[in-house]
Design an enzyme around this catalytic site. Structure first.
Site, PDB file in Angstrom:
ATOM      1  N   HIS A 125       0.815  -1.218   0.000  1.00 11.47           N
ATOM      2  CA  HIS A 125       0.000   0.000   0.000  1.00 11.47           C
ATOM      3  C   HIS A 125       0.847   1.266   0.000  1.00 11.47           C
ATOM      4  CE1 HIS A 125      -3.549  -2.547   1.656  1.00 11.47           C
ATOM      5  NE2 HIS A 125      -3.373  -2.681   0.358  1.00 11.47           N
ATOM      6  N   CYS A 133       5.626  12.747  -7.750  1.00 10.41           N
ATOM      7  CA  CYS A 133       5.179  13.966  -8.430  1.00 10.41           C
ATOM      8  C   CYS A 133       3.839  13.687  -9.096  1.00 10.41           C
ATOM      9  CB  CYS A 133       6.217  14.391  -9.470  1.00 10.41           C
ATOM     10  SG  CYS A 133       5.629  15.723 -10.520  1.00 10.41           S
ATOM     11  N   CYS A 136       4.625  14.289 -13.258  1.00 11.55           N
ATOM     12  CA  CYS A 136       5.508  13.433 -14.070  1.00 11.55           C
ATOM     13  C   CYS A 136       5.802  12.095 -13.401  1.00 11.55           C
ATOM     14  CB  CYS A 136       6.816  14.157 -14.378  1.00 11.55           C
ATOM     15  SG  CYS A 136       7.899  14.280 -12.944  1.00 11.55           S
ATOM     16  N   ASN A 237      -7.587  44.633 -33.650  1.00 14.11           N
ATOM     17  CA  ASN A 237      -6.526  44.026 -32.831  1.00 14.11           C
ATOM     18  C   ASN A 237      -5.252  44.838 -32.999  1.00 14.11           C
ATOM     19  OD1 ASN A 237      -4.784  42.160 -31.495  1.00 14.11           O
ATOM     20  ND2 ASN A 237      -6.170  40.507 -32.073  1.00 14.11           N
TER      21      ASN A 237
HETATM   22  P1  OAD Z   1      -6.939  -3.694  10.170  1.00 15.33           P
HETATM   23  O1  OAD Z   1      -7.142  -2.560  11.096  1.00 15.33           O
HETATM   24  O2  OAD Z   1      -8.026  -4.032   9.233  1.00 15.33           O
HETATM   25  O3  OAD Z   1      -6.620  -4.990  10.972  1.00 15.33           O
HETATM   26  C1  OAD Z   1      -5.671  -4.982  12.011  1.00 15.33           C
HETATM   27  C2  OAD Z   1      -5.603  -6.377  12.599  1.00 15.33           C
HETATM   28  O4  OAD Z   1      -4.555  -6.380  13.517  1.00 15.33           O
HETATM   29  C3  OAD Z   1      -6.857  -6.771  13.310  1.00 15.33           C
HETATM   30  O5  OAD Z   1      -7.218  -8.076  12.898  1.00 15.33           O
HETATM   31  C4  OAD Z   1      -6.438  -6.770  14.784  1.00 15.33           C
HETATM   32  O6  OAD Z   1      -7.062  -7.777  15.521  1.00 15.33           O
HETATM   33  C5  OAD Z   1      -4.969  -7.044  14.663  1.00 15.33           C
HETATM   34  N1  OAD Z   1      -4.168  -6.532  15.787  1.00 15.33           N
HETATM   35  C6  OAD Z   1      -4.338  -5.401  16.478  1.00 15.33           C
HETATM   36  N2  OAD Z   1      -3.370  -5.244  17.388  1.00 15.33           N
HETATM   37  C7  OAD Z   1      -2.556  -6.310  17.267  1.00 15.33           C
HETATM   38  C8  OAD Z   1      -1.369  -6.741  17.908  1.00 15.33           C
HETATM   39  N3  OAD Z   1      -0.825  -6.029  18.902  1.00 15.33           N
HETATM   40  N4  OAD Z   1      -0.806  -7.867  17.508  1.00 15.33           N
HETATM   41  C9  OAD Z   1      -1.362  -8.613  16.539  1.00 15.33           C
HETATM   42  N5  OAD Z   1      -2.467  -8.264  15.877  1.00 15.33           N
HETATM   43  C10 OAD Z   1      -3.068  -7.131  16.243  1.00 15.33           C
HETATM   44  O7  OAD Z   1      -5.562  -3.418   9.406  1.00 15.33           O
HETATM   45  P2  OAD Z   1      -5.037  -4.052   8.042  1.00 15.33           P
HETATM   46  O8  OAD Z   1      -5.452  -5.460   7.899  1.00 15.33           O
HETATM   47  O9  OAD Z   1      -3.605  -3.746   7.945  1.00 15.33           O
HETATM   48  O10 OAD Z   1      -5.298   0.119   3.312  1.00 15.33           O
HETATM   49  O11 OAD Z   1      -5.824  -3.197   6.973  1.00 15.33           O
HETATM   50  C11 OAD Z   1      -5.596  -3.449   5.608  1.00 15.33           C
HETATM   51  C12 OAD Z   1      -5.703  -2.178   4.835  1.00 15.33           C
HETATM   52  O12 OAD Z   1      -6.938  -1.550   5.094  1.00 15.33           O
HETATM   53  C13 OAD Z   1      -4.685  -1.121   5.228  1.00 15.33           C
HETATM   54  O13 OAD Z   1      -3.426  -1.308   4.642  1.00 15.33           O
HETATM   55  C14 OAD Z   1      -5.331   0.113   4.746  1.00 15.33           C
HETATM   56  C15 OAD Z   1      -6.720  -0.137   5.238  1.00 15.33           C
HETATM   57  O14 OAD Z   1      -7.738   0.536   4.562  1.00 15.33           O
HETATM   58  C16 OAD Z   1      -4.886   1.230   2.663  1.00 15.33           C
HETATM   59  O15 OAD Z   1      -4.559   2.213   3.254  1.00 15.33           O
HETATM   60  C17 OAD Z   1      -4.891   1.112   1.184  1.00 15.33           C
END
Ligand code: OAD
Length: 277
Positions: A125, A133, A136, A237
């Site tokens: 991500h 930029c 470009c 003009n």
């Molecule tokens: P989420 O917030 O969806 O999930 C986080 C996960 O981490 C959850 O399942 C929690 O239970 C777990 N968690 C929290 N604390 C923890 C810890 N201390 N140890 C282990 N696990 C823990 O985050 P992502 O799966 O990363 O996309 O989300 C995926 C994408 O959704 C992100 O990259 C972002 C978001 O929209 C973009 O920005 C494009």
């Protein structure tokens, strides 16, 4: 499977693996103080993803609620730029060094895996420290201290930006900022204006083309349309322009002199004609 048994099995699998890789998400950085997206205290619980997580949502916020957007970005920015790698990041880094892990595939945009020692990393991500930029596509890498300074500078100046924004007209209906309703490059012409102009020009047999270089379309095309339909173009003009070849009469000079003189001459001719009749 008991927790202990699962733990043991994981260790065995890992140590026997020939190509172990870690795939990480926000949770790996949670203990470094970075909020996750969906869990308790998650960012998407606080603000809607369609608003804060899409280019069009952010563009809308810049127009309608810049202070809200900035406060959120500043808070997240401050957290991300001061977070330290936690034992999870460091462990993954050390495993790569020991040859247990081949590398990390992460969804996170922070730099904590790198700071924890991971070298072979793929950031699905993107990367907060890599900037692109808009025109470009050139890429530039920033250090933490660069972005910290940038955030501080923006924070210092933001108040002034708000003062300025407050001075600009706001919509009486929804309260959002207003912009001059002028056409910018790439924007469509106002349909009602185009329809009215075309209606007028369709009935026109003489077009005074005054003070235009005639190079911007589709406006210039409207003047050419009169010429193409057999109308006469009179150009006023300082110098020849793109519509000069389409004009039968060329009056080169200042419009403020030429037009009054033209008017006087017309009046004289008119009164002579009336005197004669
Ligand atoms: P989420 O917030 O969806 O999930 C986080 C996960 O981490 C959850 O399942 C929690 O239970 C777990 N968690 C929290 N604390 C923890 C810890 N201390 N140890 C282990 N696990 C823990 O985050 P992502 O799966 O990363 O996309 O989300 C995926 C994408 O959704 C992100 O990259 C972002 C978001 O929209 C973009 O920005 C494009």
């Amino acid at each position: 499977m008991t927790e202990n048994r699962a733990f043991q099995q994981a260790v065995e699998i890992l140590l026997e693996a020939r190509g172990a890789v870690a795939f990480t998400g926000a949770g790996v950085s949670a203990e470094s103080g970075i909020p996750t997206f969906r869990g308790e205290g998650g960012i998407w619980k606080e603000v809607p993803p369609e608003e804060f997580g899409t280019p069009w949502g952010i563009a809308h916020l810049i127009r309608t609620a810049p202070e809200r957007l900035f406060k959120m970005l500043r808070r997240i920015g401050e957290i991300l730029l001061s977070a330290e790698p936690n034992p999870a990041h460091k462990t993954l880094g050390s495993w790569e060094e020991k040859g247990i892990l081949k590398g990390v595939v992460t969804q996170n945009v922070d730099d904590l895996h790198e700071l924890g020692g991971t070298k072979n990393i793929y950031k699905l991500h993107g990367d907060l420290f890599r900037w692109r930029c808009l025109t470009c596509g050139a890429i530039r890498r920033f250090q933490r201290k660069d972005l910290q300074e940038l955030l501080e500078r923006i924070t210092r100046s933001f108040r002034h930006l708000f003062d300025l924004l407050e001075l600009l007209p706001h919509c009486e209906g929804c309260g959002a900022l207003m912009r001059p309703d002028v056409v910018l490059f790439g924007e469509p012409l106002p349909p009602q204006e185009v329809a009215g102009a075309l209606h007028l020009l369709e009935q026109c047999d003489v077009l005074l083309v005054i003070g235009t270089s005639g190079v911007v379309e589709p406006a210039a095309g409207m003047a050419r349309m009169v010429h193409n339909r057999g109308g006469i173009l009179i150009e006023v003009n300082l110098e020849p322009g793109a519509l000069t070849p389409y004009s039968q009469v060329h009056l080169f000079g200042e419009a403020g002199e030429i037009l009054p003189a033209l008017g006087e001459e017309a009046m004289k001719t008119l009164s002579c004609a009336q005197g004669v009749s």
